[in-house]
Scaffold this active site. Structure first.
Site, mmCIF file in Angstrom:
data_model
loop_
_atom_site.group_PDB
_atom_site.id
_atom_site.type_symbol
_atom_site.label_atom_id
_atom_site.label_comp_id
_atom_site.label_asym_id
_atom_site.label_seq_id
_atom_site.Cartn_x
_atom_site.Cartn_y
_atom_site.Cartn_z
ATOM 1 N N LYS A 152 35.447 33.514 -42.834
ATOM 2 C CA LYS A 152 36.762 33.014 -43.240
ATOM 3 C C LYS A 152 36.681 32.518 -44.679
ATOM 4 O O LYS A 152 36.028 31.518 -44.965
ATOM 5 C CB LYS A 152 37.190 31.845 -42.344
ATOM 6 C CG LYS A 152 38.547 31.308 -42.755
ATOM 7 C CD LYS A 152 38.653 29.833 -42.446
ATOM 8 C CE LYS A 152 39.805 29.132 -43.110
ATOM 9 N NZ LYS A 152 40.177 29.490 -44.454
ATOM 10 N N GLU A 197 26.488 23.037 -46.084
ATOM 11 C CA GLU A 197 26.263 22.752 -47.499
ATOM 12 C C GLU A 197 27.488 21.990 -47.961
ATOM 13 O O GLU A 197 28.590 22.536 -48.024
ATOM 14 C CB GLU A 197 26.082 24.071 -48.247
ATOM 15 C CG GLU A 197 25.386 23.893 -49.575
ATOM 16 C CD GLU A 197 26.362 23.752 -50.710
ATOM 17 O OE1 GLU A 197 26.701 22.591 -51.022
ATOM 18 O OE2 GLU A 197 26.797 24.771 -51.250
HETATM 19 P P1 NDP Z 1 37.327 21.915 -47.158
HETATM 20 O O1 NDP Z 1 36.017 21.423 -46.719
HETATM 21 O O2 NDP Z 1 38.539 21.452 -46.458
HETATM 22 O O3 NDP Z 1 37.370 23.518 -47.086
HETATM 23 C C1 NDP Z 1 36.260 24.383 -47.123
HETATM 24 C C2 NDP Z 1 36.465 25.539 -46.135
HETATM 25 O O4 NDP Z 1 36.530 25.048 -44.810
HETATM 26 C C3 NDP Z 1 37.767 26.291 -46.340
HETATM 27 O O5 NDP Z 1 37.586 27.649 -45.974
HETATM 28 C C4 NDP Z 1 38.690 25.616 -45.357
HETATM 29 O O6 NDP Z 1 39.775 26.418 -44.988
HETATM 30 C C5 NDP Z 1 37.759 25.402 -44.186
HETATM 31 N N1 NDP Z 1 38.100 24.314 -43.287
HETATM 32 C C6 NDP Z 1 38.781 23.179 -43.567
HETATM 33 N N2 NDP Z 1 38.872 22.405 -42.467
HETATM 34 C C7 NDP Z 1 38.251 23.058 -41.470
HETATM 35 C C8 NDP Z 1 37.986 22.773 -40.106
HETATM 36 N N3 NDP Z 1 38.397 21.643 -39.552
HETATM 37 N N4 NDP Z 1 37.314 23.656 -39.385
HETATM 38 C C9 NDP Z 1 36.865 24.800 -39.935
HETATM 39 N N5 NDP Z 1 37.085 25.132 -41.214
HETATM 40 C C10 NDP Z 1 37.749 24.272 -41.981
HETATM 41 O O7 NDP Z 1 37.479 21.653 -48.682
HETATM 42 P P2 NDP Z 1 38.852 21.538 -49.480
HETATM 43 O O8 NDP Z 1 39.201 22.875 -49.929
HETATM 44 O O9 NDP Z 1 39.921 20.821 -48.739
HETATM 45 O O10 NDP Z 1 38.403 20.588 -50.648
HETATM 46 C C11 NDP Z 1 38.381 19.180 -50.430
HETATM 47 C C12 NDP Z 1 37.181 18.544 -51.065
HETATM 48 O O11 NDP Z 1 36.009 19.116 -50.517
HETATM 49 C C13 NDP Z 1 37.033 18.808 -52.556
HETATM 50 O O12 NDP Z 1 37.766 17.925 -53.313
HETATM 51 C C14 NDP Z 1 35.566 18.618 -52.721
HETATM 52 O O13 NDP Z 1 35.296 17.253 -52.841
HETATM 53 C C15 NDP Z 1 34.979 19.155 -51.457
HETATM 54 N N6 NDP Z 1 34.513 20.529 -51.571
HETATM 55 C C16 NDP Z 1 33.188 20.750 -51.668
HETATM 56 C C17 NDP Z 1 32.714 22.018 -51.821
HETATM 57 C C18 NDP Z 1 31.277 22.298 -51.935
HETATM 58 O O14 NDP Z 1 30.911 23.342 -52.441
HETATM 59 N N7 NDP Z 1 30.418 21.427 -51.467
HETATM 60 C C19 NDP Z 1 33.602 23.162 -51.922
HETATM 61 C C20 NDP Z 1 34.989 22.845 -51.754
HETATM 62 C C21 NDP Z 1 35.399 21.563 -51.592
HETATM 63 P P3 NDP Z 1 41.145 26.346 -45.844
HETATM 64 O O15 NDP Z 1 40.806 26.826 -47.208
HETATM 65 O O16 NDP Z 1 42.025 27.287 -45.116
HETATM 66 O O17 NDP Z 1 41.615 24.936 -45.838
#
Ligand code: NDP
Length: 817
Positions: free
Chosen positions: A191, A266
């Protein structure tokens, strides 16, 4: 105007990349379907979502909104495909991975432009970094597919893997997940992030182009609540690999607890960027640009905390401000642009909110004088000084182009400040003194440490976090283990233990004829006048073993220990929350154990074996007494235990790291480090061997441990106190708390100062440990109630144990002037 004036005033002209081929590619295909079984299918919901171009705020494409019905279809396609893909020879899989890498290169420009349009990151980054690294990942893992049989004997693919990736490096994160999964023979349902699905869809086309067997890779676009959660909970998925926020990672840990799904996470970071006063400050400034303004700071390992030695702080801050003034922000497709757009309005608002909070908290803000474009979602590079380490902006991941600066005086202070975070993903150390840098690097709690460089990645060098930055590694050989499991796990067979029938069996050679009832030496004294007085045996109630001392249980209660006939054969203390707390504190205080030499650790393990051997008979009898097993059987358990101690004494100075040669001038030192304090809960089978099989590898690798021995047969572990005491084992390295296994393991798993939990007990207990461990995202290793044959050298000892006892830290050391 002379030449100097021209240099001073010369403006960069725009150098735009043409978006047309990418826009046409989108137009011809949208609305995009879901990619299942190598076919494009309509989403069950019939719904589509807009994907927005962050640099304009305008819709770019329509992507399908999958739901749980689509997840079912994709998982079942992946399951069917796994039946044959899992058995496909490594060489064949290698050819497919090689073909993927070649096709990534053939479409590299289209992929780079799509990524810039969809994510808002600059074309310079997608073209020069993201896409080449994607290709490199597939080439590298083609190699591991080829070598799997030779290099990972005894391992099998996990099965169907659910992979969830974020929006900050859309195609690169896909590559980090899909390449090792396929190389090891798994099939995938992936996904992409809601905001950035387009390059994953182009990747799906590449799967068709190269003729990858149907169902091996399936891609479901859509929203987290519809796709991500369904994938996480799906019973047909054997592993979840996730990159994203710590909060979502924690919820996934909880949702998968007890399910037996493998999990790698991660997560976020707040990485320190440490500058010592002898650093080359011009290089440092460019390093900071790469650390925090690369990808607009939307990087999990961004160097977002600048820690500067006090005497150069002012000079560095002035240089940084001058450099910030020259940074160029704007259209991501302009090749002369340094910074593109923030991925979404929501992320932009979150950055703005945290920056306002920083100002309210009293930090001093500095931003360049120029203004950002008004169309699209842009945020300027921002520097905070006068920041106190406890404030929100110093602790929370901002995930934007915001740097917070703090000062330190001594290297020790720098390390303390650097480690003052709940995260542990990466760190940079800047100093021209390599001795200092290499002394500091191992002290930093971070999975990657970059010396005089930053944000370096390569497929050969594993990437992943400590603490709340998650667990598991991506890349390197260590990353492969996330996608395999020991082949024996499927066909578990275990020698029977403590079966009631064994009590009635006739004594074996060497077993006392009274069926296991022993007379303590000196218990019967024959007096010369014919009168034989009987003395009660001297009561020996084992206490807890904490900080090298035998201490009474805090509760003041003891519990009976029974033999298989339900006769009381002794008592042990009933440990409680306070005993666990004391034991964890003692284990932390003994952290110097990790700093000692591996030779010394080996010596102590040999010494333990020696001292156990002296008391072989006594230990065998104790096993017999607790389990009712024949004496010969018990004696052989002691023998295997001694051999096991020898094994880990041998491993102590041989389970070493590696030196990688990524494509740069330099080396990467992959160091295997202890995890820290490991809480461990022993199984009831093999009371001595099951105990030592956990303790020995963990301490051999430099961890300190808090152990809850077998609840049914704890006396073999408590008899070891004297073995430890006479073997020069430093106080606090091994701490033992007896009592109710599941109550105590809950307390241990909830303890925030415990870094990892091992649990060998019931399925329910395993689940509870995984759930409770989500608090500080500690690593867990549980058996889900499945037995393990501790006598067997494949199941009971070896690399799996050593791997669970260590984490890899990659220290990047470039060289050359
Ligand atoms: P999320 O952790 O929400 O999203 C990352 C992925 O997980 C996306 O594909 C998202 O889908 C999916 N996801 C979200 N919630 C669920 C769930 N409950 N079960 C399964 N999959 C899920 O990150 P955000 O995009 O909301 O970003 C928020 C914060 O996260 C950022 O400000 C940053 O601090 C951190 N972040 C850290 C990253 C890293 O590389 N360590 C990368 C991105 C964000 P969808 O896109 O459809 O919401």
């Amino acid at each position: 105007m002379n030449v100097m004036d021209i240099f001073e005033t010369m403006e960069y002209g725009p150098a735009p990349e043409a978006p047309t081929p990418a826009l046409e590619w989108i137009q011809e295909r949208q609305p995009f379907g879901l990619f299942i079984n190598n076919r494009w299918v309509k989403p069950a919901s019939g719904q589509y979502l807009d994907s927005i171009n962050p640099s304009t705020g305008k819709p770019l494409a329509q992507i399908a909104a999958a739901n749980s019905a689509d997840v079912d279809t994709a998982v079942s396609a992946a399951r069917t495909a796994f039946e044959s893909w899992g058995k496909t020879p490594g060489h064949v899989r290698a050819r497919y991975l090689y073909a993927i890498a070649r096709h990534i290169q053939k479409h590299s420009r289209l992929l780079a432009v799509l990524e810039s349009l969809d994510n808002g990151k600059s074309i310079r980054e997608t073209r020069d970094l993201d896409i080449p690294l994607v290709a490199r990942h597939f080439y590298y893992h083609a190699g591991w597919a080829q070598l799997m049989a030779a290099e990972l004997p005894g391992y099998e693919p996990v099965g169907v893997v659910g992979q969830i990736i974020p929006w900050n490096f859309p195609l690169l994160m896909l590559a980090w997940k899909i390449a090792p999964a396929l190389a090891m023979g798994n099939t995938v349902v992936l996904k992409p992030a809601r905001y950035t699905s387009l390059t994953a869809l182009k990747f799906a086309e590449i799967m068709q182009e190269i003729g990858l067997p149907a169902g091996v890779v399936n891609i479901l676009t859509g929203e987290a609540s519809q796709v991500g959660e369904a994938l996480v909970r799906h019973p047909g998925v054997n592993k979840i690999a996730f990159t994203g926020s710590t909060d979502v990672g924690r919820s996934i840990r909880r949702a998968t607890a007890g399910s037996g799904k493998k999990l790698s996470l991660e997560l976020g970071g707040k990485s320190p960027f440490i500058v010592f006063d002898d650093a080359d400050l011009d290089s440092v400034v460019e390093g900071v640009v790469d650390a925090i303004w690369f990808n607009q700071g939307q990087v999990c390992c961004a160097g977002s905390r600048l820690l500067v030695q006090e005497d150069i702080a002012e000079r560095l801050v002035n240089k940084l401000r001058a450099r910030m003034e020259k940074l160029r922000i704007g259209d991501p497709l302009d090749k002369a642009v340094d910074m593109g757009a923030i991925v979404s309005p929501g992320q932009l608002q979150e950055i703005q909110r945290l920056v306002s909070q920083g100002v309210e908290e009293g930090a001093e803000i500095w931003q360049p004088s120029w203004a950002c474009p008004t169309e699209g979602y842009f945020f300027p590079p921002t520097l905070f000084t006068n920041v106190s380490p406890a404030t929100t902006i110093a602790q929370v991941e901002i995930f934007g182009p915001v740097l917070v600066a703090m000062t330190f005086r001594t290297p020790a202070e720098a390390v303390a400040l650097a480690n003052n975070t709940r995260y542990g993903l990466a760190a940079s150390v800047w100093s021209e003194n390599i001795n200092l840098a290499l002394d500091v690097a191992p002290k930093l709690k971070a999975g990657s440490v970059w010396i005089n460089c930053t944000n370096m990645f390569d497929a050969s060098s594993g990437f992943g976090g400590y603490r709340e930055s998650g667990f598991g590694r991506e890349g390197g050989k260590e990353g492969l283990y996330e996608y395999v499991r020991p082949a024996w796990e499927k066909v578990v067979s275990i020698a029977t233990t403590a079966s009631p029938s064994s009590n009635g069996s006739s004594p074996s050679a060497g077993e006392p004829a009274n069926g296991g009832q022993f007379t303590a030496p000196g218990e019967m004294i024959d007096s010369s006048n014919g009168f034989t007085p009987t003395f009660p045996p001297i009561d020996r109630t084992p206490k807890m073993f904490i900080k090298g001392k035998q201490v009474r249980p805090d509760s003041g209660y003891s519990q009976d220990v029974y033999d298989p006939e339900q006769r009381v054969i002794g008592q042990v203390g009933e440990g409680n929350r306070k005993d666990i707390r004391n034991a964890v504190e003692a284990a932390h205080a003994a952290s110097g154990w990790a700093a000692g030499t591996t030779h010394n650790r080996a010596q102590i393990l040999y010494y333990m074996a020696e001292n156990l051997a002296v008391r072989e008979d006594e230990f065998a009898r104790r096993i017999l007494q607790q389990t009712g097993r024949p004496y010969a059987d018990a004696a052989s358990e002691v023998q295997v235990t001694i051999s096991r101690l020898f094994s880990y004494a041998a491993w102590a100075d041989k389970y070493e790291g590696a030196v990688h040669r990524p494509p740069l001038r330099g080396v990467v030192l992959a160091m295997k480090e202890p995890i820290g304090v490991i809480g461990m809960v022993c199984s009831d089978e093999y009371p001595l061997l099951g105990f030592i099989s956990l303790v020995a590898p963990a301490i051999a690798m430099g961890n300190t441990v808090v152990v809850i021995p077998s609840q049914r047969s704890p006396l073999s572990a408590t008899d070891c106190y004297q073995v430890f005491e006479t073997s020069d084992l430093p106080a606090g390295v091994v701490n033992i708390v007896t009592g109710q296994r599941d109550t105590l393991s809950q307390v241990l798993a909830e303890h925030d100062d415990v870094d990892a939990m091992w649990y060998f007990g019931s399925a329910d207990g395993s689940k509870r440990v995984e759930l409770a461990s989500a608090g500080n995202m500690k690593r867990t290793w549980v058996n889900y109630g499945h037995p393990r044959n501790w006598l067997d050298s494949v199941q009971g000892e070896g690399e799996e144990f050593l791997r669970e006892s260590t984490q890899v830290k990659n220290i990047w050391v470039p060289y050359g002037e």
